[in-house]
Structure formats: structure tokens, C-alpha cells
Design an enzyme around this catalytic site. Structure first.
Site, mmCIF file in Angstrom:
data_model
loop_
_atom_site.group_PDB
_atom_site.id
_atom_site.type_symbol
_atom_site.label_atom_id
_atom_site.label_comp_id
_atom_site.label_asym_id
_atom_site.label_seq_id
_atom_site.Cartn_x
_atom_site.Cartn_y
_atom_site.Cartn_z
ATOM 1 N N ARG A 72 -15.327 -6.499 3.334
ATOM 2 C CA ARG A 72 -15.287 -5.057 3.565
ATOM 3 C C ARG A 72 -16.608 -4.432 3.159
ATOM 4 N NH1 ARG A 72 -9.788 -1.812 2.288
ATOM 5 N NH2 ARG A 72 -9.042 -3.858 2.942
ATOM 6 N N SER A 130 -8.688 -0.784 6.739
ATOM 7 C CA SER A 130 -7.458 -0.189 6.251
ATOM 8 C C SER A 130 -7.593 1.323 6.089
ATOM 9 C CB SER A 130 -7.046 -0.853 4.934
ATOM 10 O OG SER A 130 -5.809 -0.377 4.482
ATOM 11 N N HIS A 131 -7.556 1.805 4.843
ATOM 12 C CA HIS A 131 -7.576 3.233 4.562
ATOM 13 C C HIS A 131 -8.965 3.755 4.221
ATOM 14 C CE1 HIS A 131 -7.180 1.175 0.699
ATOM 15 N NE2 HIS A 131 -7.870 2.180 0.191
ATOM 16 N N LYS A 187 -9.686 -9.037 7.533
ATOM 17 C CA LYS A 187 -8.590 -9.673 6.816
ATOM 18 C C LYS A 187 -8.279 -10.974 7.549
ATOM 19 C CE LYS A 187 -6.414 -5.383 5.161
ATOM 20 N NZ LYS A 187 -5.168 -4.573 5.118
ATOM 21 N N ASP A 223 -0.724 3.831 6.793
ATOM 22 C CA ASP A 223 -2.159 3.826 6.526
ATOM 23 C C ASP A 223 -2.908 3.405 7.791
ATOM 24 O OD1 ASP A 223 -1.489 1.129 6.498
ATOM 25 O OD2 ASP A 223 -2.673 0.649 4.727
ATOM 26 N N ASP A 236 -4.429 0.769 9.087
ATOM 27 C CA ASP A 236 -4.089 -0.427 9.862
ATOM 28 C C ASP A 236 -2.587 -0.658 9.923
ATOM 29 O OD1 ASP A 236 -4.087 -1.024 7.136
ATOM 30 O OD2 ASP A 236 -4.651 -3.113 7.432
ATOM 31 N N ASP A 244 -0.199 -1.389 7.915
ATOM 32 C CA ASP A 244 0.541 -2.444 7.229
ATOM 33 C C ASP A 244 1.308 -1.902 6.022
ATOM 34 O OD1 ASP A 244 -1.688 -2.015 5.615
ATOM 35 O OD2 ASP A 244 -2.103 -4.135 5.276
ATOM 36 N N ARG A 245 1.056 -0.643 5.633
ATOM 37 C CA ARG A 245 1.807 -0.006 4.555
ATOM 38 C C ARG A 245 2.535 1.214 5.102
ATOM 39 N NH1 ARG A 245 -1.823 1.807 -0.065
ATOM 40 N NH2 ARG A 245 -3.356 2.148 1.575
ATOM 41 N N HIS A 304 3.159 -2.119 -0.180
ATOM 42 C CA HIS A 304 3.135 -3.347 0.612
ATOM 43 C C HIS A 304 4.489 -4.021 0.439
ATOM 44 C CE1 HIS A 304 -1.058 -3.680 1.938
ATOM 45 N NE2 HIS A 304 -1.416 -3.188 0.768
#
Length: 454
Positions: free
Chosen positions: A15, A99-100, A109, A243, A245, A247-248, A331
Site C-alpha cells: 500500500r 480499501s478506505h 491484497k 468501506d 473495497d 469487505d467490511r 471484518h
């Protein structure tokens, strides 16, 4: 460019700022290194809606193809959609997302076949070393037979798989507001929710990696404000925020009040245990509420406590054969999803639980929200180890408390606990505290902070 890999290769992913810290040329090297380390004949690659994502993803794919590896490109997807593809196709995968993080960031990832995690101890260090060597010495010559690039559509199969794991066909009709934050939830939610007895009120579903409305980080309360206002204004049954991407997932009740991720963990754990005949192991990290292990035991399950961080959760999921795992960061991990995390599946469980009874969400989750929590409080300190030692000195020897060192230091008594642990990347100590009531929480929180900031 001259890349400092120590700044962009983190504990669990890659990242950094594009193009200042990394670019498509470096992404190509990462693709080649990923191919080498996984030794796979084929991989799957996807990306989010950030402006830099398509170019970085394609460069990574070409890097892997240079090593003779075939690449399945699934294009725009959420991170858990990439995990689905990795699991369903049994291929290593790479997801391009930050992500965020703000728009100028991007990342990768990575996972092995079956969505098994790639972290510092499971391949990421090897990938970093290869990329570093090639930066210094030049990339290796391409394979005699380069791999192929092919496109595949996985969104509908991903949606069907999630719906097969949670039956919402018989729930009462619900009105749900979803804030996608201009992230990948705007791409996945319409397909996953299609045909279900839900009235969807979409917020910020336009894919826009510049995040024009608010950051796609619902963990920050400021980014939930729009959703909290919209839910009661619409007379909706609940609100869900994803978020960047997707995933949360974060949940707010019919009044617009946030539902603790620990309460969601407990609710989903109860449902997964019921689905498995009242048997099974549930993983939770050590800063989730005490409610979680209590609920797991009450429903016949075995709670297992882990360090904070998805690599620890996934490792324990695999070691114990756990059916479910949850973190207070929202998560949620499922055995039936290759032990990977998917906020969308957790959201479907909340919808099924709410729609399977007549009361409001606030009443439903009250049974899973038994304590008062501080949230995470960060303190900048010059000497992390010294301040933790000071906390230990203040409490050790007391007959009414226990201390453990699983992750930082946890101090626990009958009706309260707190954990203080160091950041791996900043001069910070992170405090999380919980107690039976607000007065006790305030007392314990303030005592701990006074020592930490001493």
C-alpha cells in the site's frame, strides 16, 4: 522510479501513494514476483474503482504473464468478490485496492489458492525480496512461453453463492439504506440484493475513487453521519455502510444509532452455530466485547481468542476448523467462504435475523450489546515498552485482576477489562476498554490513560 519497499510493503499487503511511492512499472515486478512465489500455473486479478487501479492491475497481470503464468482478469470487483474467485477457481489472487485510504493511495491484497492469506510470514516477505533484487539488478528475461490474459465475469456467481449461504426468501419485507461511499458496494449490492424482499435506498453508489462525498471508511464516525440521518428520514428498518473495497460492513439501527461490530459478531455467531447444530468454534480477537464469547458459549460453541489482525484470525480459523470469526474492526470471516472475510455475507445475516422476527433492530441487537466500550483511543508515546511496563506495574499483584500478554497487555477484572498494545508502524499505544456500566468504564479508562500518558 526509486522505490522504498519498506514504506509500501506492509504486514498484510502492499500500500502506498501513486505514483510517488509506486507505479505500473513496480506493479509489473510485483506480478512477476507473485507468480514466482506462488508457483501457480494461473492466477486471478481484480481491481476497485480508483483511477489508478485498472493500469496497476493490468501491469501486474503482464508481469505474471512474463513468467509464463495465465491470468484471469475479473475487472471491477470488491475484495470479497476477488476472494470468491480465488476460492471458486482455486487460484491465487491479487486485488488492487487501498480499501478506505484516500484517493491518491493504492495497494495489492494477495492470497494463495482458496483465498488463503499472503502476509509477512506466508509469502509477502519473499515477494518483497524478489522485487528488491530485480529493482537492483533488472527483471529476469521473460519466459519462453508467456502466459495468456483472459477476462471472466464473476459478479453473478459471487452473488448467488452468498445468497445460497443465507436464506432470505421468507423474511418480512425490509427497507434498507445502503451507503456505498462511492466504493465497490455500489457495484456488488444491486446484484446480491436482486430478487430479495428488500426495498433498497442507495446512497453514493456511483463508482468514484476520488470519494467526492466522504471517505469510504465507516470506522470513522464522521463518515456514518449521512447514513445515520437518512435511515430515520426514510423510515427504514436499518442502514448498512461499506468501506471502499466493500469487505467490511457497518450497521445502524432504525433510529440511526450505530450497532457495535461486536454485537454483529455475536449475532452472526449465534446464527452460524444454530446452522451447525449448536456446535463449532468461533474466533474473536481480544478487543471484541466480552459479549461475544458469552453468546458463543450460550449457543453451544467454543470461543477462541486471538491477537488483533486478519492474518491471526485466518490462521486460527484454519487451525481450529472454526465456522466463523469476527473482529471489532467489522471484518467477518466464514468457513463457508474459504475462511476469508466478507462484509456482504455478514450484512445478509443481519437482514435475515431482522426479517425473521417482528421487532426493530435496536431491540434485536440489545441482547448482543451488554457492556459499555471505549472504542480505540490512541496515545502518542516516546517509549511504548516503557509505558506498557508502567501499566503492568500499576496492576500486577492485585488479587482482583489478571494480566496476560497475548497482544500487548490485557488487564481484566470481574466487571471490566482493558487492553493496551503498540502500533507496529507509529509511536502510538492503542487502548481499548470495556466495563459493565458507564461509570466503571470512565474510571478504568481514565486510570489507564493517566499511566499511558504519564
Amino acid at each position: 522510479m526509486t522505490a522504498d519497499l519498506s514504506q509500501i510493503v506492509k504486514a498484510y499487503d502492499v500500500r502506498g501513494v501513486v505514483p510517488d511511492q509506486w507505479d505500473e512499472a513496480l506493479a509489473r515486478l510485483f506480478g512477476a514476483a507473485f507468480a514466482e512465489v506462488t508457483a501457480a500455473a494461473a492466477i486471478v486479478v481484480g481491481h476497485d474503482m480508483r483511477p489508478s487501479s485498472p493500469g496497476l492491475s493490468r501491469a501486474f497481470a503482464h508481469g505474471a504473464a512474463d513468467r509464463g503464468v495465465d491470468v484471469v482478469e475479473i475487472g471491477l470487483c470488491s475484495t470479497d468478490q476477488l476472494y470468491y474467485a480465488s476460492g471458486a477457481l482455486n487460484l491465487p489472487g491479487a486485488m488492487f485496492t487501498a480499501s478506505h485510504n484516500p484517493a491518491r493511495y493504492n495497494g495489492i491484497k494477495m492470497c494463495r489458492a482458496g483465498a488463503a492469506p499472503v502476509g509477512q510470514d506466508t509469502g509477502l516477505t519473499d515477494i518483497r525480496e524478489l522485487v528488491g533484487r530485480w529493482l537492483a539488478e533488472g527483471a529476469p528475461a521473460p519466459a519462453a512461453r508467456p502466459g495468456t490474459l483472459s477476462a471472466s465475469e464473476t459478479l453473478q456467481d459471487y452473488a448467488a453463492h452468498l445468497r445460497s449461504l443465507v436464506d432470505l426468501s421468507a423474511i418480512r419485507p425490509l427497507k434498507v439504506v445502503v451507503d456505498a461511499g462511492n466504493g465497490m458496494g455500489g457495484h456488488t449490492v444491486p446484484s446480491v440484493f436482486a430478487g430479495l424482499p428488500l426495498t433498497l435506498v442507495p446512497m453514493y453508489f456511483e463508482l468514484d475513487g476520488t470519494f467526492p462525498n466522504h471517505e469510504a471508511n465507516p470506522l470513522d464516525p464522521a463518515n456514518l453521519v449521512d447514513l445515520q440521518k437518512r435511515v430515520p428520514a426514510e423510515g427504514a428498518d436499518l442502514g448498512i455502510a461499506f468501506d471502499g473495497d466493500a469487505d467490511r460492513c457497518f450497521v445502524v439501527d432504525e433510529n440511526g444509532d450505530p450497532v457495535s461490530p461486536s454485537a454483529v459478531t455475536a449475532l452472526v455467531a449465534a446464527r452460524e452455530l444454530a446452522r451447525n447444530g449448536g456446535k463449532g468454534t468461533v474466533i474473536h480477537n481480544l478487543i471484541t466485547s466480552r459479549t461475544v464469547p458469552e453468546v458463543v458459549r450460550q449457543h453451544g460453541g467454543t470461543p477462541v481468542r486471538t491477537r488483533v489482525g486478519h492474518s491471526f484470525i485466518k490462521a486460527e480459523m484454519a487451525r481450529t476448523g472454526a465456522i466463523f470469526g469476527g473482529e471489532h474492526s467489522a471484518h467477518y470471516y466464514f468457513k463457508d467462504f474459504w475462511n476469508a472475510d466478507t462484509g456482504m455475507l455478514a450484512a445478509l445475516h443481519v437482514l435475515a435475523a431482522l426479517g425473521g422476527q417482528d421487532g426493530p433492530l435496536s431491540a434485536l441487537v440489545a441482547q448482543y450489546d451488554r457492556y459499555r466500550g471505549s472504542g480505540e483511543i490512541n496515545s502518542t508515546v516516546a517509549d511504548q515498552a516503557g509505558r506498557i511496563a508502567a501499566v503492568r506495574a500499576a496492576y500486577e499483584g492485585r488479587a482482583d485482576v489478571t494480566l496476560d500478554d497475548l497482544d500487548g497487555l490485557t488487564v481484566a477484572a470481574a466487571d471490566w477489562w482493558f487492553n493496551v498494545r503498540p502500533s507496529n508502524t507509529e509511536p502510538l499505544l492503542r487502548l481499548n476498554a470495556e466495563a459493565k456500566d458507564e461509570a466503571t468504564l470512565t474510571k478504568i479508562r481514565d486510570e489507564a490513560l493517566a499511566i499511558i500518558r504519564g
